[in-house]
Design a protein around this motif. Structure first.
Motif, short mmCIF file in Angstrom:
data_model
loop_
_atom_site.label_atom_id
_atom_site.label_comp_id
_atom_site.label_asym_id
_atom_site.label_seq_id
_atom_site.Cartn_x
_atom_site.Cartn_y
_atom_site.Cartn_z
N ARG A 199 -15.62 -0.29 -5.36
CA ARG A 199 -14.89 -0.41 -4.10
C ARG A 199 -15.00 -1.82 -3.53
N GLU A 255 -15.76 -4.71 -5.11
CA GLU A 255 -15.19 -5.75 -5.97
C GLU A 255 -13.71 -5.54 -6.25
N GLY A 256 -13.15 -4.41 -5.83
CA GLY A 256 -11.75 -4.14 -6.14
C GLY A 256 -11.53 -3.89 -7.62
N ALA A 257 -12.55 -3.37 -8.29
CA ALA A 257 -12.43 -3.09 -9.73
C ALA A 257 -11.59 -1.83 -9.94
N ARG A 258 -11.13 -1.67 -11.17
CA ARG A 258 -10.38 -0.48 -11.57
C ARG A 258 -11.04 0.10 -12.82
N ALA A 304 -6.85 -1.07 -7.00
CA ALA A 304 -8.10 -1.80 -6.78
C ALA A 304 -9.08 -0.94 -5.99
N GLY A 305 -10.32 -0.91 -6.44
CA GLY A 305 -11.36 -0.17 -5.74
C GLY A 305 -11.38 1.32 -6.04
#
Length: 273
Positions: free
Chosen positions: A37, A39-42, A99-100
């Motif tokens: 969340r 880092e806006g990772a997926r 993202a996130g």
């Protein structure tokens, strides 16, 4: 080669050791969630494997303490008539994370390489097209920055049948057993060949398959979660400081009389009698 009963494996973990380690790993999953969340990772995790191999139980443990707004489970029903006319990957792409977000696919686009292939729900041409396009599709996801992890839960034929029989006898789990599941008992080697062919084409460097031995469900859950955590470069995100405000002084509020509201019966009290 067909999967068979593996004989005497490692000793079964005690429930106390299992639950202690599971909770530790689930705590790490919460840290992973907060990293995703922040880092806006997926993150996409694909769960595939034999029927009754333990995918659903593992997904339940993975998401037990996670925020459903961050970690979503996708378990799609059979396609509609309209979806059958779409590009095969289209309805799965719709559920990919923004993202996130984390998305856990309880079965995925690999249905085409498994049940659809074995049961004749797709044509040989559609199956071959899938095997050509799938690696391209997954390379596109990875190239775009999606963290893609794929797990195949492997169970022996004898253990699978035992689990089917227990489901049939358990009224709380009977719904998990379908005629399609029982059909898989008579098509064991066909599913094995389909899986082997699928691995040849889709076990690629960008998104490899990770096999989870799942005759022992406790070990399978711990092994899968620990491996997932080891493959993602997450770190703990410091939570914001919380300060509890002082409770304000009472201003004379009085609760309405109980007889003006309808309460559920005290079912639990009858258990104490």
């Amino acid at each position: 080669m067909a999967e068979k009963q593996r004989g005497n494996g490692p000793r079964k973990l005690s429930r106390s050791r299992y639950e202690q380690e599971l909770y530790r790993l689930q705590t790490e999953l919460v840290k992973l969630q907060e990293w995703v969340r922040s880092e806006g990772a997926r993150l996409v995790v694909v769960f595939e494997g034999r029927d009754a191999a333990g995918k659903g139980g593992t997904i339940k443990r993975v998401t037990q303490y996670l925020n459903p707004r961050v970690a979503r489970i996708v378990a799609l029903p059979r396609p509609t008539e309209r979806e059958r006319t779409q590009w095969y990957f289209q309805r799965y792409a719709e559920h990919l994370p923004a993202a996130g977000e984390m998305v856990l696919f309880d079965r995925s686009w690999y249905n085409r390489a498994g049940v659809e292939r074995v049961m004749g729900f797709c044509t040989p041409a559609e199956h071959q097209r899938f095997l050509r396009q799938c690696p391209v599709f997954e390379r596109m996801l990875v190239e775009d920055g999606i963290l893609l992890r794929k797990y195949w839960f492997s169970v022996s034929d004898e253990i699978q049948e035992q689990r089917f029989r227990r489901r049939a006898e358990d009224p709380a789990r009977r719904w998990k057993l379908s005629p399609m599941d029982l059909e898989s008992l008579t098509r064991w080697e066909e599913y094995s060949r389909a899986k082997d062919e699928m691995f040849v084409h889709t076990d690629i460097a960008e998104s490899p398959w990770y096999v989870v031995e799942s005759d022992d469900k406790r070990r399978a859950r711990l092994n899968m979660i620990a491996h997932l955590l080891s493959t993602v470069p997450y770190h703990e995100i410091a939570p914001p400081a919380l300060e509890f405000p002082p409770r304000p002084a009472a201003t004379g509020y009085q609760r309405p009389p109980r007889d003006l509201q309808t309460y559920v019966p005290d079912h639990a009290a009858r258990l104490e009698q």
